[in-house]
Design an enzyme around this catalytic site. Structure first.
Site, PDB file in Angstrom:
ATOM      1  N   TYR A 142       0.658  -2.842  -2.879  1.00 41.79           N
ATOM      2  CA  TYR A 142       1.510  -3.546  -3.842  1.00 41.79           C
ATOM      3  C   TYR A 142       1.236  -5.050  -3.855  1.00 41.79           C
ATOM      4  O   TYR A 142       1.479  -5.723  -4.854  1.00 41.79           O
ATOM      5  CB  TYR A 142       2.987  -3.343  -3.491  1.00 41.79           C
ATOM      6  CG  TYR A 142       3.627  -2.110  -4.070  1.00 41.79           C
ATOM      7  CD1 TYR A 142       3.083  -0.852  -3.860  1.00 41.79           C
ATOM      8  CD2 TYR A 142       4.797  -2.204  -4.816  1.00 41.79           C
ATOM      9  CE1 TYR A 142       3.698   0.283  -4.359  1.00 41.79           C
ATOM     10  CE2 TYR A 142       5.419  -1.071  -5.324  1.00 41.79           C
ATOM     11  CZ  TYR A 142       4.864   0.164  -5.092  1.00 41.79           C
ATOM     12  OH  TYR A 142       5.479   1.276  -5.597  1.00 41.79           O
ATOM     13  N   LYS A 188      -3.287   8.147   5.564  1.00 40.39           N
ATOM     14  CA  LYS A 188      -4.452   8.866   5.042  1.00 40.39           C
ATOM     15  C   LYS A 188      -5.650   8.437   5.890  1.00 40.39           C
ATOM     16  O   LYS A 188      -6.664   7.921   5.388  1.00 40.39           O
ATOM     17  CB  LYS A 188      -4.625   8.532   3.544  1.00 40.39           C
ATOM     18  CG  LYS A 188      -5.661   9.367   2.808  1.00 40.39           C
ATOM     19  CD  LYS A 188      -5.274  10.816   2.600  1.00 40.39           C
ATOM     20  CE  LYS A 188      -6.424  11.585   1.961  1.00 40.39           C
ATOM     21  NZ  LYS A 188      -6.168  13.057   1.904  1.00 40.39           N
ATOM     22  N   ASP A 220      -1.072  13.779   1.921  1.00 41.05           N
ATOM     23  CA  ASP A 220      -1.102  14.956   1.038  1.00 41.05           C
ATOM     24  C   ASP A 220      -0.373  16.130   1.680  1.00 41.05           C
ATOM     25  O   ASP A 220       0.417  16.826   1.045  1.00 41.05           O
ATOM     26  CB  ASP A 220      -2.548  15.316   0.635  1.00 41.05           C
ATOM     27  CG  ASP A 220      -3.515  15.369   1.810  1.00 41.05           C
ATOM     28  OD1 ASP A 220      -3.149  14.963   2.930  1.00 41.05           O
ATOM     29  OD2 ASP A 220      -4.656  15.841   1.607  1.00 41.05           O
ATOM     30  N   ASP A 244       6.856   5.019  -1.479  1.00 40.64           N
ATOM     31  CA  ASP A 244       7.395   5.042  -2.842  1.00 40.64           C
ATOM     32  C   ASP A 244       7.376   6.473  -3.369  1.00 40.64           C
ATOM     33  O   ASP A 244       8.378   6.987  -3.880  1.00 40.64           O
ATOM     34  CB  ASP A 244       6.550   4.120  -3.739  1.00 40.64           C
ATOM     35  CG  ASP A 244       7.059   4.092  -5.168  1.00 40.64           C
ATOM     36  OD1 ASP A 244       8.287   3.997  -5.352  1.00 40.64           O
ATOM     37  OD2 ASP A 244       6.230   4.182  -6.092  1.00 40.64           O
ATOM     38  N   ASP A 248      10.748   9.400  -3.574  1.00 36.13           N
ATOM     39  CA  ASP A 248      11.184  10.052  -4.820  1.00 36.13           C
ATOM     40  C   ASP A 248      11.192  11.566  -4.634  1.00 36.13           C
ATOM     41  O   ASP A 248      12.105  12.264  -5.058  1.00 36.13           O
ATOM     42  CB  ASP A 248      10.242   9.711  -5.992  1.00 36.13           C
ATOM     43  CG  ASP A 248      10.803   8.613  -6.883  1.00 36.13           C
ATOM     44  OD1 ASP A 248      11.441   7.688  -6.340  1.00 36.13           O
ATOM     45  OD2 ASP A 248      10.601   8.666  -8.115  1.00 36.13           O
TER      46      ASP A 248
END
Ligand code: IPM
Ligand code: MN
Length: 356
Positions: A142, A188, A220, A244, A248
């Site tokens: 970000y 990751k 993942d 983020d 959600d």
């Protein structure tokens, strides 16, 4: 017990409606505890752009830094989507987080017993879920440099320093110590160097917390496991963009994104806000669910003001309202005894706070 100075940022869309209900519930506390609140309303988001030409006026930053905590509604909307990036409400929010130094974003996902049927997942999968995503909030892709856009390519950089990883990891372990003592760090590392560093540093920090069990998961796989068996998680520790996305996803375990609060904390003043957006499509209709914002006010009491008893009081009042069948429209199909407006839901919860 004390008198607290709260910076209030209502923002756009449903922001003003839901924040008003959280304030109603906070004020109800004053009648049973020796606590009072002084609110100062500040501008941010699309409304701030419309009035001042800047989605984050300087005054909002300085007055927020001067308060005990920031209670935040929601910002943004289609109306401002075509502005240049730095004028958009979202850019204001990112700058705000950075200015306040709130590096740790706490996003609990809790499934209320009364609403196990509201999730799109099977009740036996979600029943009893109680997890917390601890998302790094002011670093990673970000904010990483270099970033840019050229005629035929564009790029962002995912970068973390050891220090940035250390401080968020410590927060996650400390939170886990007060919960079920498990941290799952999500990265990751099979592909990204930045994630390998993340994993190495988290392993180092974990030595300071021998009572907490640490595991690692690729993002993942974590996305899959969250739906397959969410109960395996206690604290999920992760970087900005993975957090983020996963938060959600986790929010849907509970059935409505209108239920879940968040706290963004650092070493200065924290921001307390619902995890949902400004929902301009339902703004002004009195149908928004204020529970996420009321629960955010509870997190504010707990994390910023140390008023744990008052915070628990609010959490109990929310549970009681749901147990008694009060539902805003988003949850109308799930064992509702009475459908209520945004304003009515706030009053019902405020009443339970006073009477229970
Ligand atoms: C969130 C939001 C923000 C984010 C946007 C609005 C900048 O999605 O708080 O999760 O991506 O952090
Ligand atoms: Mn988000």
């Amino acid at each position: 017990m004390g008198n607290y100075k709260i910076a209030v940022i209502k923002g756009d869309g449903i922001g003003p409606e839901i924040v008003d209900e959280a304030i109603k519930v906070l004020d109800a506390l004053s009648s049973i505890y020796d606590i009072s609140f002084e609110y100062e309303e500040l501008l941010m988001g699309g409304i701030a752009y419309d009035i001042t030409g800047d989605p984050l006026p300087q005054e909002t930053i300085s007055k927020s830094l001067n308060s005990d905590a920031v209670l935040f509604g929601a910002i943004g909307g289609e109306k401002w989507d075509s502005l240049p990036r730095e004028k958009r409400p979202e850019s204001g929010l990112l700058r705000f987080r950075k200015e306040l130094g709130v590096y740790a974003n706490l996003r609990p996902a809790v499934v209320y017993d009364e609403l196990v049927n509201a999730s799109t997942l099977k009740p036996e999968v979600v029943e009893g879920v109680d997890l917390m995503v601890v998302r790094e909030l002011i670093g990673g892709i970000y904010f990483g440099e270099p970033k840019g856009r050229e005629a035929t390519r564009a790029y962002n950089t995912m970068v973390y320093s050891v220090e940035e990883i250390e401080r968020i990891a410590r927060r996650a372990f400390e939170i886990a110590q007060k919960r079920r003592k498990k941290v799952c760090s999500v990265d990751k590392a099979n592909v990204l160097d930045v994630s390998q560093l993340w994993r190495d540093v988290v392993n180092e920090i974990s030595k300071e917390y021998p009572d907490v069990e640490l595991s690692h998961m690729y993002v993942d796989n974590a996305a899959m496991q969250l739906i397959r068996d969410p109960k395996q998680f206690d604290v999920i520790l992760t970087g900005n963009i993975f957090g983020d996305i996963l938060s959600d996803e986790a929010s849907m375990l509970s059935g409505s994104i209108g239920l879940l609060p968040s706290a963004s904390i650092g070493d200065k003043v924290g921001i307390y806000e619902p995890i949902h957006g400004s929902a301009p499509d339902i703004a002004g209709q009195g149908i928004a669910n204020p529970i996420a914002t009321i629960a955010s006010a509870s997190m504010m009491l707990k994390y910023a003001l140390g008023e744990v008893e008052a915070a628990n009081k609010i959490d109990e009042a929310i549970k009681q309202a749901l147990k008694d069948g009060y539902r805003t429209k988003d949850l109308a199909d799930f064992d509702a005894k009475e459908i209520c407006s945004t304003n009515e839901m706030g009053s019902i919860i405020a009443n339970y706070v006073v009477k229970s």
